[in-house]
Every structure is written in structure tokens, then in C-alpha cells.
Design a protein around this motif. Structure first.
Motif, PDB file in Angstrom:
ATOM      1  N   ILE A   1       0.821  -1.212   0.000  1.00 17.98           N
ATOM      2  CA  ILE A   1       0.000   0.000   0.000  1.00 17.98           C
ATOM      3  C   ILE A   1       0.855   1.263   0.000  1.00 17.98           C
ATOM      4  N   SER A   2       1.933   1.272   0.759  1.00 14.84           N
ATOM      5  CA  SER A   2       2.783   2.462   0.826  1.00 14.84           C
ATOM      6  C   SER A   2       3.355   2.808  -0.548  1.00 14.84           C
ATOM      7  N   ASN A   3       3.839   1.810  -1.268  1.00 18.36           N
ATOM      8  CA  ASN A   3       4.383   2.074  -2.601  1.00 18.36           C
ATOM      9  C   ASN A   3       3.276   2.435  -3.595  1.00 18.36           C
ATOM     10  N   ALA A   4       2.107   1.852  -3.420  1.00 13.44           N
ATOM     11  CA  ALA A   4       0.978   2.214  -4.285  1.00 13.44           C
ATOM     12  C   ALA A   4       0.584   3.667  -4.058  1.00 13.44           C
ATOM     13  N   MET A   5       0.574   4.106  -2.798  1.00 13.13           N
ATOM     14  CA  MET A   5       0.218   5.495  -2.507  1.00 13.13           C
ATOM     15  C   MET A   5       1.298   6.455  -3.000  1.00 13.13           C
ATOM     16  N   LEU A   6       2.555   6.028  -2.927  1.00 13.49           N
ATOM     17  CA  LEU A   6       3.650   6.824  -3.492  1.00 13.49           C
ATOM     18  C   LEU A   6       3.423   7.004  -4.995  1.00 13.49           C
ATOM     19  N   SER A   7       3.024   5.941  -5.657  1.00  7.21           N
ATOM     20  CA  SER A   7       2.757   6.015  -7.095  1.00  7.21           C
ATOM     21  C   SER A   7       1.565   6.925  -7.381  1.00  7.21           C
ATOM     22  N   CYS A   8       0.553   6.851  -6.524  1.00  8.14           N
ATOM     23  CA  CYS A   8      -0.611   7.740  -6.671  1.00  8.14           C
ATOM     24  C   CYS A   8      -0.181   9.193  -6.598  1.00  8.14           C
ATOM     25  N   LEU A   9       0.613   9.510  -5.600  1.00 13.96           N
ATOM     26  CA  LEU A   9       1.076  10.878  -5.425  1.00 13.96           C
ATOM     27  C   LEU A   9       1.948  11.313  -6.604  1.00 13.96           C
ATOM     28  N   MET A  10       2.821  10.435  -7.062  1.00 17.45           N
ATOM     29  CA  MET A  10       3.681  10.764  -8.207  1.00 17.45           C
ATOM     30  C   MET A  10       2.852  10.985  -9.466  1.00 17.45           C
TER      31      MET A  10
ATOM     32  N   ASN B   1      -7.939  14.190 -10.966  1.00 15.79           N
ATOM     33  CA  ASN B   1      -6.924  13.206 -10.601  1.00 15.79           C
ATOM     34  C   ASN B   1      -6.650  13.244  -9.100  1.00 15.79           C
ATOM     35  N   VAL B   2      -6.511  14.452  -8.551  1.00 23.42           N
ATOM     36  CA  VAL B   2      -6.251  14.585  -7.112  1.00 23.42           C
ATOM     37  C   VAL B   2      -7.450  14.095  -6.299  1.00 23.42           C
ATOM     38  N   ASP B   3      -8.658  14.396  -6.762  1.00 25.64           N
ATOM     39  CA  ASP B   3      -9.848  13.893  -6.070  1.00 25.64           C
ATOM     40  C   ASP B   3      -9.839  12.371  -5.998  1.00 25.64           C
ATOM     41  N   ASP B   4      -9.534  11.727  -7.127  1.00 26.65           N
ATOM     42  CA  ASP B   4      -9.473  10.262  -7.159  1.00 26.65           C
ATOM     43  C   ASP B   4      -8.362   9.735  -6.252  1.00 26.65           C
ATOM     44  N   THR B   5      -7.218  10.425  -6.285  1.00 31.45           N
ATOM     45  CA  THR B   5      -6.083  10.019  -5.448  1.00 31.45           C
ATOM     46  C   THR B   5      -6.438  10.110  -3.971  1.00 31.45           C
ATOM     47  N   LEU B   6      -7.046  11.222  -3.565  1.00 31.51           N
ATOM     48  CA  LEU B   6      -7.418  11.387  -2.155  1.00 31.51           C
ATOM     49  C   LEU B   6      -8.477  10.370  -1.733  1.00 31.51           C
ATOM     50  N   ARG B   7      -9.394  10.050  -2.631  1.00 33.64           N
ATOM     51  CA  ARG B   7     -10.406   9.041  -2.329  1.00 33.64           C
ATOM     52  C   ARG B   7      -9.755   7.668  -2.118  1.00 33.64           C
ATOM     53  N   LEU B   8      -8.814   7.312  -2.995  1.00 30.50           N
ATOM     54  CA  LEU B   8      -8.110   6.034  -2.863  1.00 30.50           C
ATOM     55  C   LEU B   8      -7.289   6.005  -1.579  1.00 30.50           C
TER      56      LEU B   8
ATOM     57  N   ILE C   1      -2.130  11.314   2.505  1.00 28.80           N
ATOM     58  CA  ILE C   1      -3.159  12.338   2.314  1.00 28.80           C
ATOM     59  C   ILE C   1      -2.595  13.707   2.651  1.00 28.80           C
ATOM     60  N   LEU C   2      -1.901  13.795   3.770  1.00 28.89           N
ATOM     61  CA  LEU C   2      -1.329  15.072   4.195  1.00 28.89           C
ATOM     62  C   LEU C   2      -0.275  15.574   3.219  1.00 28.89           C
ATOM     63  N   GLN C   3       0.432  14.670   2.560  1.00 21.34           N
ATOM     64  CA  GLN C   3       1.428  15.089   1.572  1.00 21.34           C
ATOM     65  C   GLN C   3       0.785  15.526   0.263  1.00 21.34           C
ATOM     66  N   THR C   4      -0.439  15.091   0.020  1.00 20.89           N
ATOM     67  CA  THR C   4      -1.136  15.440  -1.215  1.00 20.89           C
ATOM     68  C   THR C   4      -1.903  16.754  -1.095  1.00 20.89           C
ATOM     69  N   LEU C   5      -2.326  17.101   0.104  1.00 23.42           N
ATOM     70  CA  LEU C   5      -3.172  18.281   0.296  1.00 23.42           C
ATOM     71  C   LEU C   5      -2.558  19.606  -0.172  1.00 23.42           C
ATOM     72  N   PRO C   6      -1.258  19.872   0.028  1.00 25.12           N
ATOM     73  CA  PRO C   6      -0.723  21.147  -0.475  1.00 25.12           C
ATOM     74  C   PRO C   6      -0.856  21.292  -1.998  1.00 25.12           C
ATOM     75  N   LEU C   7      -0.622  20.206  -2.713  1.00 25.76           N
ATOM     76  CA  LEU C   7      -0.787  20.252  -4.167  1.00 25.76           C
ATOM     77  C   LEU C   7      -2.248  20.477  -4.525  1.00 25.76           C
ATOM     78  N   TYR C   8      -3.140  19.853  -3.791  1.00 23.17           N
ATOM     79  CA  TYR C   8      -4.576  20.018  -4.027  1.00 23.17           C
ATOM     80  C   TYR C   8      -4.988  21.478  -3.824  1.00 23.17           C
ATOM     81  N   ARG C   9      -4.503  22.076  -2.739  1.00 21.32           N
ATOM     82  CA  ARG C   9      -4.817  23.487  -2.475  1.00 21.32           C
ATOM     83  C   ARG C   9      -4.251  24.384  -3.565  1.00 21.32           C
ATOM     84  N   THR C  10      -3.080  24.037  -4.082  1.00 21.50           N
ATOM     85  CA  THR C  10      -2.480  24.822  -5.160  1.00 21.50           C
ATOM     86  C   THR C  10      -3.329  24.751  -6.420  1.00 21.50           C
ATOM     87  N   VAL C  11      -3.776  23.552  -6.764  1.00 18.96           N
ATOM     88  CA  VAL C  11      -4.634  23.385  -7.933  1.00 18.96           C
ATOM     89  C   VAL C  11      -5.928  24.170  -7.766  1.00 18.96           C
ATOM     90  N   LEU C  12      -6.532  24.055  -6.581  1.00 20.63           N
ATOM     91  CA  LEU C  12      -7.772  24.808  -6.332  1.00 20.63           C
ATOM     92  C   LEU C  12      -7.548  26.309  -6.442  1.00 20.63           C
TER      93      LEU C  12
END
Length: 100
Positions: free
Chosen positions: A38-47, A65-72, A82-93
Motif C-alpha cells: 500500500i505504501s508504494n501504491a500510494m507513493l505512485s498515486c502521489l507521483m 486526478n487529485v480527487d481520485d487520489t485522495l479518495r483512494l 493524504i497530508l502530503q497530497t493536500l498542499p498540491l490540491y490546495r495549489t490546484v484549487l
């Protein structure tokens, strides 16, 4: 094998165009989920999300894409990812103009 693909796709991002790295990242995600890494899968999601952002995809597609990533990530209870993805999400928004 999930770890090899996850780390290998990160290295590829330095020597290949980001658009061509995406295929390896998606394969890494699928492999990581299939073998329970799961950790490597989530790393791939973030990448995947980061590559979508920096390769110039339309921001509405990146947001989707970010919505799907955060849901997964939420479905696997991976708070750190999730916490590592949120700054990018806020930037996109912010770039779209949807910041509250």
C-alpha cells in the motif's frame, strides 16, 4: 516489484519526459495494490498527481486526478500520504479559483 516500479518511476522523471513516465507510474500503482504494498501504491498515486500537475495537464483534469487520489488514499487509511497530497490540491484549487 511494487517498490522497484515506484522508485524507478521517480528516477525516470529526471531523465524522461513526464508524459512518458505516467505509464510506469500507473503500472506501479496497480502492482502495488495487487501485491498489498500500500505504501508504494500510494507513493505512485502521489507521483501520478505530481506528474499530471507539472506536465501541463489541464487543471480541471489535475483536480479530478487529485480527487481520485485522495479518495483512494482515504479508502486505505493512509493519513501520511493524504497530508502530503493536500498542499498540491490546495495549489490546484487556488489556480482554478476555487479556494474557500
Amino acid at each position: 516489484i511494487g517498490e522497484v516500479l515506484a522508485v524507478g518511476s521517480q528516477v525516470m522523471g529526471y531523465v524522461e519526459p513526464l508524459q512518458s513516465v505516467n505509464e510506469v507510474i500507473v503500472r506501479s500503482l496497480e502492482c502495488g495494490l495487487a501485491v498489498g504494498s500500500i505504501s508504494n501504491a500510494m507513493l505512485s498515486c502521489l507521483m501520478n498527481t505530481v506528474c499530471a500537475f507539472w506536465s501541463g495537464k489541464h487543471l480541471s483534469l489535475v483536480k479530478s486526478n487529485v480527487d481520485d487520489t485522495l479518495r483512494l488514499m482515504s479508502s486505505h487509511s493512509t493519513l501520511v500520504w493524504i497530508l502530503q497530497t493536500l498542499p498540491l490540491y490546495r495549489t490546484v484549487l487556488a489556480m482554478i479559483g476555487n479556494v474557500d
